[in-house]
Design a protein around this motif. Structure first.
Motif, PDB file in Angstrom:
ATOM      1  N   LYS A   1     -14.069   5.735   5.581  1.00  0.00           N
ATOM      2  CA  LYS A   1     -13.280   5.798   6.812  1.00  0.00           C
ATOM      3  C   LYS A   1     -13.171   7.247   7.301  1.00  0.00           C
ATOM      4  O   LYS A   1     -12.443   7.538   8.251  1.00  0.00           O
TER       5      LYS A   1
ATOM      6  N   CYS B   1      -5.212  -3.297   3.804  1.00  0.00           N
ATOM      7  CA  CYS B   1      -6.388  -3.143   2.939  1.00  0.00           C
ATOM      8  C   CYS B   1      -6.715  -4.439   2.192  1.00  0.00           C
ATOM      9  O   CYS B   1      -5.849  -5.048   1.568  1.00  0.00           O
TER      10      CYS B   1
ATOM     11  N   GLY C   1     -11.549   1.903  -2.463  1.00  0.00           N
ATOM     12  CA  GLY C   1     -11.537   3.301  -2.173  1.00  0.00           C
ATOM     13  C   GLY C   1     -12.581   3.714  -1.138  1.00  0.00           C
ATOM     14  O   GLY C   1     -13.133   2.895  -0.439  1.00  0.00           O
TER      15      GLY C   1
ATOM     16  N   VAL D   1      -6.839   7.979   3.613  1.00  0.00           N
ATOM     17  CA  VAL D   1      -5.617   7.355   4.155  1.00  0.00           C
ATOM     18  C   VAL D   1      -5.519   5.970   3.529  1.00  0.00           C
ATOM     19  O   VAL D   1      -6.520   5.432   3.071  1.00  0.00           O
TER      20      VAL D   1
ATOM     21  N   MET E   1       0.832  -1.204   0.000  1.00  0.00           N
ATOM     22  CA  MET E   1       0.000   0.000   0.000  1.00  0.00           C
ATOM     23  C   MET E   1       0.869   1.259   0.000  1.00  0.00           C
ATOM     24  O   MET E   1       1.899   1.322   0.680  1.00  0.00           O
TER      25      MET E   1
ATOM     26  N   HIS F   1     -15.127   2.760   9.559  1.00  0.00           N
ATOM     27  CA  HIS F   1     -14.091   1.748   9.830  1.00  0.00           C
ATOM     28  C   HIS F   1     -13.142   2.321  10.891  1.00  0.00           C
ATOM     29  O   HIS F   1     -12.201   3.027  10.566  1.00  0.00           O
TER      30      HIS F   1
ATOM     31  N   CYS G   1      -8.515   6.793  -1.241  1.00  0.00           N
ATOM     32  CA  CYS G   1      -9.008   6.944   0.139  1.00  0.00           C
ATOM     33  C   CYS G   1      -8.278   8.120   0.784  1.00  0.00           C
ATOM     34  O   CYS G   1      -7.188   8.488   0.348  1.00  0.00           O
TER      35      CYS G   1
ATOM     36  N   VAL H   1      -6.433  -0.486  -4.617  1.00  0.00           N
ATOM     37  CA  VAL H   1      -6.563   0.810  -3.931  1.00  0.00           C
ATOM     38  C   VAL H   1      -5.219   1.543  -3.816  1.00  0.00           C
ATOM     39  O   VAL H   1      -4.204   0.950  -3.475  1.00  0.00           O
TER      40      VAL H   1
HETATM   41  S1  SF4 Z   1      -9.195  -0.494   4.206  1.00  0.00           S
HETATM   42 FE1  SF4 Z   1     -10.697   0.974   3.353  1.00  0.00          FE
HETATM   43  S2  SF4 Z   1      -9.906   3.024   3.959  1.00  0.00           S
HETATM   44 FE2  SF4 Z   1      -8.251   1.540   4.239  1.00  0.00          FE
HETATM   45  S3  SF4 Z   1      -7.109   1.652   2.313  1.00  0.00           S
HETATM   46 FE3  SF4 Z   1      -8.575  -0.040   2.073  1.00  0.00          FE
HETATM   47  S4  SF4 Z   1     -10.387   0.851   1.146  1.00  0.00           S
HETATM   48 FE4  SF4 Z   1      -9.117   2.538   1.910  1.00  0.00          FE
END
Ligand code: SF4
Length: 548
Positions: free
Chosen positions: A262, A185, A231, A180, A106, A300, A178, A191
């Motif tokens: 989020k 993820c 996203g 953050v 990520m 979240h 997103c 993403v």
């Molecule tokens: S878990 Fe949700 S907020 Fe976090 S990076 Fe993935 S899609 Fe984005």
């Protein structure tokens, strides 16, 4: 110590209530909780403005490196994790983080709000840091069955950006961005920006692509329930949010819409009177109610520390205007995998009118093995928390089945085909159509760390990065059986018992106690990681210089 005692310390009811009260008291209105960050002089109104948060969001590793240089003290608090005990000084931390960015699936994107929730004096074991900022020394080999798309979303997508797995509902991936990026993820394949090891397959926000999705939904009358995610729906422009919401509400078959964001956890100041995104969400919720349909927000939040008075005000604003908000947490090692923290989180969410909806077992995605927990932990947590709360506050503890079997309650594994000893859990999903409803789905617990494999992993990853391989290629090489045979199994606990390491760890500890002057940080496992990656970094710098 039994698992039971680890998860639920023997607290009297009074003690538990006092601790609960203390958690809630961190909501002191107006508290400048960013006072220990480089933004300490920013006035409250400015810090809470979404525009300011966007402008100061830390994007990319160079900016994060600069931020860390300003936020970290000269020496950092000691870690309880044997793998991190070689990180003592600011420079050690930054070097280790920079090394990890090279491997992370990520990209880096962090809002000032979330960065201000990290205790920068003790960042190593900090539950917020662990979710967003990787450290190379903590990286352990992935389970050989981990993938970037563990839920097989792409295989279940009849049109790009729409996952249709269950008979009555579907997941619409409206964007890939997103506010953050979380390390763990579930959509690491799509993403965020691409990283050094992962080429993303993004779902860009485009009207043309959305139209194909809308037409598919309209032509499938069995679909009643749509999750709009990515996203993150926070990254949709208010007019796009409105267009998607009204288009879906206009379809006769659609009864329920859930926008997934989020935002409440990472930039809550946006949710206030007059903000166009917030007012659009409220408008859609009201319009849905007028039509007898439900439009809600799914957020979240994983740790109580992510919640401040700004979050409380934001959640209450939505509550006051009739927007239903539900929370989906992920159980993460060292973040929320204890009775005390998870219980606090659930109670705190309930106190601000956010319904604790799901606690997920962490998906088997690549690059986050250090954050996964064994299945028995989540089953025990479910057992011990159930009964301490009103039924409507109690979340469902679920595993999203690898391979696309959907969500199942963690305790509903198939006893005859599950191997508890080996940590291999098998589930069925009979509610799914066709072959999927007959399959067995397998979740593998994280395995004990093997010291020889750690060393091999370091060498192979350094080598692979030099030759420009992807994370998937690195994983495939690492799990070649001829390599595995040569590895000696050493449980993680035993690593700290290793005589050499203990000696080094004690040396590090006594140096910390004596004012932490200078320690040869190349003597612990953690620092050996950093040192290797640093050499690798230099190679890449040289390559960069040569290519310009
Ligand atoms: S878990 Fe949700 S907020 Fe976090 S990076 Fe993935 S899609 Fe984005």
């Amino acid at each position: 110590m039994t698992l039971n005692r680890v998860l639920r310390p023997n607290l009297s009811r009074a003690t538990r209530l006092t601790r609960y009260g203390r958690t809630l008291s961190t909501f002191t209105d107006g508290e400048r909780y960013w006072k220990d960050t480089p933004w300490k002089d920013v006035p409250t109104e400015e810090f809470n403005s979404y525009r300011w948060q966007l402008r100061h969001t830390v994007v990319g590793k160079e900016k994060l490196q600069r931020f860390l240089g300003e936020a970290l003290p000269d020496t950092v608090g000691a870690s309880k994790d044997p793998l991190l005990q070689g990180i003592l000084r600011r420079e050690d931390f930054i070097d280790d983080a920079v090394a990890a960015f090279k491997l992370a699936p990520m990209a880096i994107r962090l809002t000032p709000h979330i960065l201000s929730r990290v205790d920068w004096r003790n960042p190593l074991d900090d539950p917020i840091r662990k979710q967003f900022i990787p450290l190379a020394s903590a990286i352990i080999p992935d389970n050989e069955n981990a993938t970037l798309d563990s839920l097989h979303e792409e295989a279940d997508s009849p049109v790009p950006g729409l996952v249709h797995r269950y008979p009555g509902r579907a997941l619409f991936l409206a964007t890939s961005i997103c506010p953050v990026y979380c390390r763990f993820c579930t959509r690491s394949y799509a993403v965020g920006e691409k990283t050094e090891t992962v080429d993303k397959r993004p779902q860009k926000p485009s009207r043309k692509r959305w139209e194909v999705v809308f037409q598919y939904i309209e032509s499938h009358p069995e679909l009643q329930d749509i999750v709009v995610s990515g996203g993150d729906a926070y990254y949709l422009q208010p007019e796009d949010l409105r267009e998607i919401g009204e288009r879906l509400l206009g379809m006769d078959n659609i009864q329920r819409i859930r926008f997934a964001s989020k935002g409440l956890a990472v930039a809550p100041g946006r949710i206030q009177k007059g903000d166009p995104w917030t007012e659009t969400l409220i408008h859609l919720s009201k319009q849905g109610r007028d039509q007898g349909k439900q439009v809600c927000l799914h957020t979240h939040i994983n740790h109580t520390r992510e919640i401040t008075w700004v979050t409380k005000n934001a959640a209450n604003y939505l509550f006051k205007h009739g927007v239903i908000v539900r929370n989906q947490s992920v159980l993460l090692k060292g973040v929320n995998n204890s009775y005390k923290e998870l219980s606090n989180l659930i109670k705190t969410l309930s106190a601000i009118n956010i319904q604790p909806y799901y606690v997920y077992q962490c998906d088997m995605v690549q690059g986050v093995e250090d954050l996964r927990t064994p299945m028995k932990e989540i089953i025990e947590l479910d057992k011990h928390i159930r009964g301490t709360l009103s039924g409507f506050m109690m979340p469902s503890f679920v595993v999203d089945l690898p391979g696309g079997g959907g969500k199942r309650l963690v305790s509903t594994y198939e006893p005859d085909s599950t191997d508890l000893e080996a940590g291999v859990y098998r589930y069925r999903a009979p509610g799914l159509d066709g072959e999927k409803g007959e399959m067995l789905y397998t979740y593998f617990d994280p395995k004990p760390v093997k010291e020889a494999e750690l060393s091999m992993l370091r060498q192979q990853k350094a080598e692979a990065l030099r030759s420009g391989q992807t994370l998937e290629q690195i994983q495939a090489t690492f799990f070649n059986p001829s390599h595995r045979n040569s590895a000696t199994e050493v449980p993680l606990e035993a690593i700290s018992q290793d005589a050499g390491l203990m000696q080094n760890t004690h040396a590090a500890e006594s140096a910390q106690e004596s004012g932490r002057k200078h320690v040869d940080s190349h003597t612990s496992i953690g620092a050996r990681f950093s040192n290797e990656w640093l050499n690798d970094d230099e190679v890449n710098h040289n390559q960069l210089a040569a290519s310009h």
